[in-house]
Design a protein around this motif. Structure first.
Motif, mmCIF file in Angstrom:
data_model
loop_
_atom_site.group_PDB
_atom_site.id
_atom_site.type_symbol
_atom_site.label_atom_id
_atom_site.label_comp_id
_atom_site.label_asym_id
_atom_site.label_seq_id
_atom_site.Cartn_x
_atom_site.Cartn_y
_atom_site.Cartn_z
ATOM 1 N N ASP A 189 0.728 -1.187 -0.122
ATOM 2 C CA ASP A 189 -0.148 0.007 -0.042
ATOM 3 C C ASP A 189 0.855 1.253 -0.061
ATOM 4 O OD1 ASP A 189 -2.380 -1.431 0.111
ATOM 5 O OD2 ASP A 189 -2.403 -1.739 2.231
ATOM 6 N N ASP A 190 2.120 1.088 -0.276
ATOM 7 C CA ASP A 190 2.994 2.150 -0.386
ATOM 8 C C ASP A 190 2.966 3.086 -1.590
ATOM 9 O OD1 ASP A 190 5.229 4.113 -0.439
ATOM 10 O OD2 ASP A 190 6.503 2.862 0.305
ATOM 11 N N PRO A 191 2.237 4.266 -1.741
ATOM 12 C CA PRO A 191 1.977 4.924 -2.906
ATOM 13 C C PRO A 191 3.177 5.578 -3.809
ATOM 14 C CG PRO A 191 1.262 6.303 -1.389
ATOM 15 C CD PRO A 191 1.538 4.965 -0.613
ATOM 16 N N ARG A 219 -5.345 5.502 -6.270
ATOM 17 C CA ARG A 219 -6.637 5.171 -5.861
ATOM 18 C C ARG A 219 -6.750 5.543 -4.247
ATOM 19 N NH1 ARG A 219 -7.757 -0.820 -6.772
ATOM 20 N NH2 ARG A 219 -7.741 -0.266 -8.866
ATOM 21 N N GLY A 220 -7.823 6.637 -4.250
ATOM 22 C CA GLY A 220 -8.304 6.867 -2.831
ATOM 23 C C GLY A 220 -7.406 7.884 -2.397
ATOM 24 N N ARG A 221 -6.322 8.366 -3.066
ATOM 25 C CA ARG A 221 -5.290 9.289 -2.405
ATOM 26 C C ARG A 221 -4.985 10.560 -3.579
ATOM 27 N NH1 ARG A 221 -2.931 4.079 -2.856
ATOM 28 N NH2 ARG A 221 -2.718 3.188 -0.743
ATOM 29 N N GLN A 223 -4.268 13.409 -3.079
ATOM 30 C CA GLN A 223 -2.899 14.079 -3.083
ATOM 31 C C GLN A 223 -1.649 13.613 -3.812
ATOM 32 O OE1 GLN A 223 -4.077 11.950 -0.887
ATOM 33 N NE2 GLN A 223 -2.402 10.699 0.203
ATOM 34 N N MET A 224 -1.800 12.281 -4.481
ATOM 35 C CA MET A 224 -0.931 11.716 -5.285
ATOM 36 C C MET A 224 -0.946 12.110 -6.664
ATOM 37 S SD MET A 224 1.241 9.819 -3.721
ATOM 38 C CE MET A 224 1.909 8.872 -5.138
#
Length: 252
Positions: A189-191, A219-221, A223-224
């Motif tokens: 889970d480390d984007p 996905r779901g982030r 900020q990325m």
């Protein structure tokens, strides 16, 4: 256990009963910082550091100050903490990290070198040095350090990720991708790692896998979006979009 809201509540209750409880102040601050509420963590830490001279509390306060955008205050406090003896190595790490975040890479390296003179076997300090050196275009020195660290701590995800970053910068995409796979096996889970892995795949011409991993990273982030867009645009086999919304739509 990751129950930071409950930790915050319990620590706050202890402090209501005993405002001089340094341990509760530290736990409250850590819980707040884990929720990105750095500004709120400053006051209990300042009260605690006025009551007791503790390098751990001062280092934690400096991290909160830096996270709240008050980096110059954080650096000034860390300078004082690192000047004390016996040395508190996490303070040197935090100071180097704060300096690096401010783009002051030469000063950051000087801080780590001074700390390594006190603790030459410190894996954490050597790793931080290797992570900062590429910013000074010293990838060869960073690679040498990381290769040695990998023999000492094989499979250490931070070491593998740092070495993969150097390989990526040197254009050794297949070797970097292999290391990123090993990191993702431990941290799926480390984007940030997944985005770097995607960049390797895109450079290798595996567009489908690269874009699939970018979708996972985003996905779901929200900020990325900046990092995923950069990975797409900068790769020689990537894509370019004029609006972040178009990137988000493409990767949705």
């Amino acid at each position: 256990m990751g129950q930071v809201v409950e930790a915050e509540r319990l620590a706050a209750e202890v402090l209501k009963a005993n405002r001089t409880d340094v341990g509760a102040a530290s736990i409250l601050a850590r819980a707040l910082m884990a929720q990105r509420r750095n500004e709120e963590a400053i006051a209990p830490l300042e009260r605690a550091t006025r009551r007791v001279e503790d390098p751990g509390l001062e280092t934690l306060l400096s991290a909160a100050l830096g996270g709240a955008g008050r980096r110059s205050e954080a650096i000034d406090l860390l300078r004082r903490t690192t000047a004390r003896r016996p040395p508190f190595l996490p303070a040197f790490q935090e100071l180097a990290g704060q300096l690096a975040a401010a783009g002051r890479f030469d000063e950051a390296v000087a801080v780590i070198d001074s700390a390594l003179a006190l603790a030459p076997a410190s894996l954490e300090l050597q790793l931080l040095l290797a992570q900062i050196l590429p910013h000074r275009n010293e990838r060869g020195r960073a690679r040498e350090i990381l290769e040695k660290l990998r023999t000492v701590a094989p499979g250490h995800p931070d070491i593998l990720a740092a070495l993969a970053r150097v390989l990526l910068l040197d254009g050794e995409y297949a070797a970097a991708a292999d290391l990123y796979r090993q990191v993702l096996a431990q941290r799926p889970d480390d984007p940030l790692t997944r985005t770097s892995f995607s960049a390797c795949l895109l450079e290798m011409g595996d567009r489908a896998a690269g874009e699939a991993n970018l979708r996972l990273a985003l996905r779901g982030r929200p900020q990325m979006i900046g990092r995923t867009a950069s990975a797409l645009a900068m790769a020689s086999h990537g894509r370019f979009f004029f609006r972040p919304s178009a990137v988000a739509k493409f990767l949705s």
